[in-house]
Design a protein around this motif. Structure first.
Motif: not given
Length: 209
Positions: A52-54, A60-62, A74-75, A82-84
């Motif tokens: 949903r956030l994507k 994605p962030a490294d 990353a927004d 983080c999504v835990l």
């Protein structure tokens, strides 16, 4: 400025966390020292939240996390969060599990913020410290030891608001006595006071509401 509050929020509510989003001229240049961790209740829920956030624009962030059970995103402006994976400790926090702060000395930060906010210390080691409201509700405040040093103004910071009827100037004096220092970010004549904690992280003491 955009203000985000839980539906039905009435201050003070220790179970809630409010977010203000402000436009600033400075671009993001380094990894944020403060970020949010989001809670999930199952592996399926974690996958659903990430998807949903994507769709909303997260990417994605490294940050050097390697193989971990949580997902770093990353927004749209590059702010990491983080999504835990499901964790028992966060089962009752609501959607935000924790506000996480990188630091050099978790023990010292726990002492300062525990007294500044009157929160309860749940765990402390040389590498991390965990605080939560004394009411035992809402998100956690966590300090993680990292080798990185603070180089720029934090893009995410905490605001402290005195309880209704309290005196703002007295609250500012109290946190200064704990080790906070005054900071000039060009804020000018405003109703809040900008300070920094012992490691230079900016925060504001707002007027009572």
């Amino acid at each position: 400025m955009t203000n985000l509050e839980p539906v039905g929020f009435a201050y003070p509510d220790p179970a809630a966390i409010c977010i203000d989003v402000l436009a600033v001229p400075e671009p993001k240049t380094v990894k944020n020292r403060v970020h949010l961790d989001l809670a999930t209740t199952s592996a399926a829920h974690q996958a659903e939240v990430v998807a949903r956030l994507k769709e909303l624009g997260a990417t994605p962030a490294d940050v050097g996390q390697g193989e971990v059970p949580w997902t770093v995103l990353a927004d749209p402006e590059g702010n990491e969060f983080c999504v835990l994976e499901p964790r028992e400790i966060y089962r009752d926090t609501g959607p935000i599990a924790a506000v996480v702060v990188d630091c050099a000395d978790p023990r010292a930060m726990a002492r300062f913020w525990g007294e500044a906010m009157d929160w309860t210390l749940h765990e402390v080691t040389d590498d991390h410290a965990v605080l939560r409201s004394a009411k035992g509700v809402g998100p956690y405040l966590e300090f993680l030891r990292t080798p990185d040093v603070k180089t720029v103004k934090n893009r995410i910071h905490l605001d402290l608001r005195p309880y209704p009827g309290d005196d703002q100037a007295a609250e500012v004096a109290r946190v200064r006595a704990l080790g906070a220092t005054d900071v000039d970010l060009g804020q000018g004549d405003v109703s809040w006071t900008v300070l920094a904690d012992p490691e230079g992280n900016e925060f504001c003491v707002l007027a009572p509401r």
